[in-house]
Design a protein around this motif. Structure first.
Motif, mmCIF file in Angstrom:
data_model
loop_
_atom_site.group_PDB
_atom_site.id
_atom_site.type_symbol
_atom_site.label_atom_id
_atom_site.label_comp_id
_atom_site.label_asym_id
_atom_site.label_seq_id
_atom_site.Cartn_x
_atom_site.Cartn_y
_atom_site.Cartn_z
ATOM 1 N N GLN A 157 0.726 -1.310 -0.081
ATOM 2 C CA GLN A 157 -0.005 0.069 0.077
ATOM 3 C C GLN A 157 1.030 1.271 -0.071
ATOM 4 O O GLN A 157 0.341 2.330 -0.357
ATOM 5 N N THR A 158 2.084 1.074 0.353
ATOM 6 C CA THR A 158 2.809 2.466 0.336
ATOM 7 C C THR A 158 4.095 2.216 -0.391
ATOM 8 O O THR A 158 4.782 3.025 -0.572
ATOM 9 N N GLY A 159 4.184 1.089 -0.962
ATOM 10 C CA GLY A 159 5.316 1.026 -2.076
ATOM 11 C C GLY A 159 6.633 1.002 -1.430
ATOM 12 O O GLY A 159 7.577 1.205 -1.890
ATOM 13 N N ARG A 160 6.647 0.548 -0.105
ATOM 14 C CA ARG A 160 8.087 0.303 0.579
ATOM 15 C C ARG A 160 8.872 -0.678 -0.070
ATOM 16 O O ARG A 160 8.471 -1.879 -0.649
ATOM 17 N N ASP A 161 10.159 -0.525 0.021
ATOM 18 C CA ASP A 161 11.101 -1.532 -0.395
ATOM 19 C C ASP A 161 11.037 -2.830 0.141
ATOM 20 O O ASP A 161 10.905 -2.959 1.428
ATOM 21 N N PRO A 162 10.818 -4.158 -0.354
ATOM 22 C CA PRO A 162 10.490 -5.325 0.351
ATOM 23 C C PRO A 162 11.678 -5.586 1.334
ATOM 24 O O PRO A 162 11.429 -6.028 2.280
ATOM 25 N N ASP A 163 13.124 -5.308 1.197
ATOM 26 C CA ASP A 163 13.972 -5.614 2.328
ATOM 27 C C ASP A 163 13.852 -4.600 3.366
ATOM 28 O O ASP A 163 13.759 -4.970 4.683
ATOM 29 N N GLU A 164 13.557 -3.282 3.047
ATOM 30 C CA GLU A 164 13.251 -2.475 4.096
ATOM 31 C C GLU A 164 12.086 -2.870 5.028
ATOM 32 O O GLU A 164 12.087 -2.869 6.279
ATOM 33 N N ALA A 165 10.983 -3.301 4.250
ATOM 34 C CA ALA A 165 9.853 -3.613 5.095
ATOM 35 C C ALA A 165 10.096 -4.790 5.881
ATOM 36 O O ALA A 165 9.555 -5.148 7.076
ATOM 37 N N TRP A 166 10.831 -5.704 5.281
ATOM 38 C CA TRP A 166 11.119 -6.987 5.926
ATOM 39 C C TRP A 166 12.005 -6.658 7.381
ATOM 40 O O TRP A 166 11.639 -7.263 8.249
ATOM 41 N N ARG A 167 12.925 -5.686 7.193
ATOM 42 C CA ARG A 167 13.582 -5.339 8.420
ATOM 43 C C ARG A 167 12.744 -4.750 9.512
ATOM 44 O O ARG A 167 12.597 -4.862 10.776
ATOM 45 N N ALA A 168 11.693 -3.876 8.822
ATOM 46 C CA ALA A 168 10.782 -3.248 9.927
ATOM 47 C C ALA A 168 9.922 -4.513 10.606
ATOM 48 O O ALA A 168 9.568 -4.197 11.722
#
Lengths: 445, 333
Positions: A423-434
């Protein structure tokens, strides 16, 4: 939830309530729910023989709607069955824990969702009645992995399986036709048979000629849940260790689901929210990963307009998403009667009836041969042979270990990380870390 | 209202026991020699209720906050000292929630009180069917937060919401009211504004009607415009009401819970995918009832209380430093 009761005039006590709520779990018996006990006392006859058993469930479990309680009462005139229901499991489950640890406020039979079953058995086993040895319970009637999930480390079975969520893929025939994809359910199943990457490939084909305003699937979170549901190891390994972060199967599912989002194949929705419901009615997406219980949901939300448009095909790989159990709290006054009721409700014949009336698929494999399951077709989904389809899927479900925090992990993956990507187009790696950070915080690691 | 009652009534039982200096000696000795249980008996129901639902939860929460307690086994508590508090200091989720609480609090409280002043001023003017308007003003307050928030969640829907449709008709692109960090906070704040404006307006209206009309006449005779009358007659008359609504709104803002929970459309208590509208109340709930960490939740509850206490202490300090004169006259009154 106390939010609804809050009023400005009572702000002074609001803080006290807020604080009080935190510990009411620990120390107080819950006065808010006298209904099971009250109902029980009222129905004991003068001669003290007729008793009322209560069944506590979440969501629409369907046992009442399918007439199972009425049937039981006809078989046992000395017993009355009542149901108490909370809409959502995330409200129901903490309350169940509170009541179990307090030993009061409990129904005689309580439902437990599969994501919570390992935690309940690990932490509440001594507060539950053993059900594996109750007359009429036959372990061979159940799928072995479902039986295993209801059995604790001590080898005692304290939870009996109700339904499971064998997976299929529901799709819109009309949208598939306009996008130039096959519409017959066998051919659709062959599009992606054996590999979830085939599902992605089909999505890319769909996108090329997608009808205006539609997406291939509803959400990346839905794909994530479906793919992890078919993995041999999910969030915990066989020894009960949490392996979310290092399990390649989870990361593969993550990357695949993220690809759906990154390539614009999703309608960017969040499951089980009003927007998702509306999208069913508006026909905004062409497919959705479909555990058996989803069929009824689609029928409700897509309404009569969707009749004959939806169909259901085999999923790339078999898996089970969701499902529940029944347990009998040891604090109950009628433990024996409650255990017999739980045994009866989960017996193959009753599970078959629940499937026929409500679509909850039996965890009792002995039911699959019964004509009401084997021959079941779903008129809303183009008379699809759902009985045979889901039975095949159910037999192929890998016996993945479930752990105490399965529900929490699944929810964090879906509602934090994958939602950010979708929904916010965040980078998958970044989202994984979050997500891993949120998970560590949630699990107190 | 328990707290205010506690403040006024709690000293009452202390009075007879205290060797009261300013009291006439005859009464003081009588009080000492003839102990009368009647006041205590009359107060007992309240004191019992207060102890059970006010004091005990407070203390038990404090106890829980010093332990590692899980909802799965509340009986097994492990002493951890101040660990639950110290970990809040480097808990990014806590600071995020605190910042969200402050942001949403400001976004909600300021427009809410200003709007309420305006509405009260309008209602104070002689209108036809004022009663109807007052009911209309109070209707949102009487609406359940659940119903209101669900309607707002639909209103702010990304794909089929009315807010985006309205924006579209005036030529703006759609806004993602769920995931946009500021958009979602604004949306949550707007629910609060909608719900509480009418309530505050009625309080202001009641206060306005106690302002003597002669003051307005005198001001009008002196040639003061309506605006100057509002500034110099109405506002000073409203000072206690302003202080009260400011206090209550601040407490409400710190405890904001139902609106963001329900605005998340029932998908957990995370306050959005990136916790963009997770308030302290919501984080407390998530820790206690989703993650099942009662000790940590209790520590957040106490932290919220401390934040309020510190905030009010700061306000008092500021008033002492910045407004010495009105403060003194206020004390004399």
């Amino acid at each position: 939830m106390w939010s609804g009761r809050r009023s400005r005039g009572a702000y002074g006590i609001a803080l006290a309530l807020l604080l009080g709520a935190v510990l009411s779990a620990g120390c107080a018996t819950d006065p808010a729910e006298p209904s099971p006990a009250a109902a029980r006392q009222r129905s004991v006859d003068e001669d003290g023989r007729r008793i009322t058993l209560t069944v506590g469930v979440f969501g629409t479990f369907g046992m009442e709607e399918a007439g199972l309680y009425d049937a039981y009462m006809r078989l046992h005139p000395d017993i009355a069955v009542r149901q108490t229901s909370l809409t959502r499991n995330d409200v129901y489950y903490p309350q169940l824990l509170t009541h179990l640890t307090a030993g009061s406020g409990l129904a005689d039979v309580q439902a437990v969702e599969v994501g919570n079953i390992a935690e309940v058995l690990a932490t509440q086993a001594d507060r539950l009645v053993e059900l594996g040895t109750v007359p009429g319970v036959d372990r061979r009637a159940f799928l072995p992995w479902k039986w295993a999930q209801g059995t604790g480390r001590d080898g005692r079975t304290r939870a009996l399986g109700t339904d499971i969520g064998p997976q299929a893929v529901c799709y819109r025939k009309d949208l598939f036709a306009r996008a130039g994809l096959p519409t017959e359910r066998g051919a659709v199943g062959r599009l992606w048979a054996g590999d979830w990457r085939g599902y992605l490939a089909a999505g890319l084909r769909y996108r090329e000629r997608a009808p205006e305003g539609t997406a291939f699937t509803d959400s990346a979170s839905g794909v994530m849940a479906a793919v992890t549901a078919s993995a041999r190891v999910r969030f915990y390994d066989a020894r009960g260790r949490l392996v979310v972060a290092e399990n390649p199967a989870v990361r593969e599912a993550w990357d695949l689901a993220a690809a759906f989002a990154r390539r614009g194949l999703t309608a960017r929705l969040q499951q089980f929210t009003p927007g998702w419901d509306q999208a069913f009615a508006n026909g905004r997406f062409a497919t959705v990963a479909c555990p058996a219980w989803m069929l009824g949901y689609i029928q409700d939300k897509a309404g009569p307009a969707g009749r004959g448009r939806w169909d259901v095909a085999a999923a790339p790989r078999p898996g089970s998403w969701g499902g529940s159990f029944l347990v009998v709290p040891a604090a109950g006054r009628h433990r024996e009667e409650a255990a017999r009721l739980a045994a009866w409700l989960t017996a193959p014949a009753q599970q078959a009836r629940l499937f026929a009336r409500r679509g909850s698929f039996p965890s009792a494999s002995a039911a699959y041969a019964l004509p009401s399951v084997a021959g079941a077709r779903h008129p809303y989904f183009g008379d699809a042979p759902v009985g045979a389809l889901f039975a095949t899927a159910a037999r192929g479900v890998p016996q993945a270990p479930v752990g105490p925090k399965d529900a929490l992990v699944a929810q964090t993956l879906a509602d934090v990380g994958m939602l950010q990507i979708d929904q916010t187009g965040r980078d998958p790696d970044e989202a994984w870390r979050a997500t891993m950070k949120a998970l560590d915080n949630a699990l107190d690691r | 209202m328990t707290e205010t009652r506690a403040a006024t009534e709690a000293p009452a039982p202390a009075n007879p026991v205290r060797p009261a200096g300013p009291l006439p000696p005859a009464r003081a000795t009588r009080a000492r020699t003839r102990f009368s249980p009647a006041p205590y008996l009359l107060l007992a129901p309240f004191l019992l209720l207060f102890a059970a639902f006010g004091l005990f939860p407070l203390l038990a929460t404090a106890w829980a906050s010093l332990h590692r307690v899980e909802l799965t086994a509340p009986g097994q508590a492990e002493w951890v000292g101040l660990r639950n508090y110290s970990r809040l200091l480097d808990d990014a989720f806590f600071w995020n929630a605190l910042l969200n609480t402050v942001t949403i609090g400001v976004l909600a409280t300021v427009p809410q009180l200003l709007l309420a002043l305006g509405v009260a001023q309008l209602l104070d003017v002689r209108l036809r069917a004022r009663g109807v308007f007052r009911v209309v003003a109070l209707a949102p307050y009487a609406t359940s937060v659940a119903a209101a928030t669900l309607v707002f969640a639909l209103f702010f829907g990304r794909d089929h919401g009315m807010a985006n449709w309205l924006l579209g008709t005036v030529g703006f692109g759609p806004v993602d009211w769920q995931n946009g960090p500021w958009a979602s906070r604004l949306a949550v704040a707007s629910i609060v504004v909608w719900r509480w404006t009418g309530y505050n307006a009625l309080i202001y209206l009641a206060a306005m009607q106690t302002v003597p009309r002669e003051l307005y006449e005198a001001a009008a005779l002196d040639g003061a415009s309506r605006w100057r009358q509002f500034l110099h007659v109405t506002l000073p008359g409203l000072r206690p009401a302003l202080a009260f609504t400011g206090l209550v709104s601040t407490i409400g803002a710190v405890q904001l819970f139902g609106e963001p929970l329900l605005y998340g459309s029932g998908a957990g208590a995370s306050g959005g995918a990136d916790h963009q509208f997770q308030t302290l109340g919501l984080y407390l709930y998530e820790q206690g009832w989703v993650n099942l960490h009662l000790g940590r939740a209790a520590a957040i509850a106490w932290a919220m209380l401390l934040i309020l206490v510190v905030a009010f202490a700061l306000v008092r300090l500021l008033r002492l430093l910045l407004l010495p004169r009105p403060k003194r006259s206020g004390r004399a009154a």
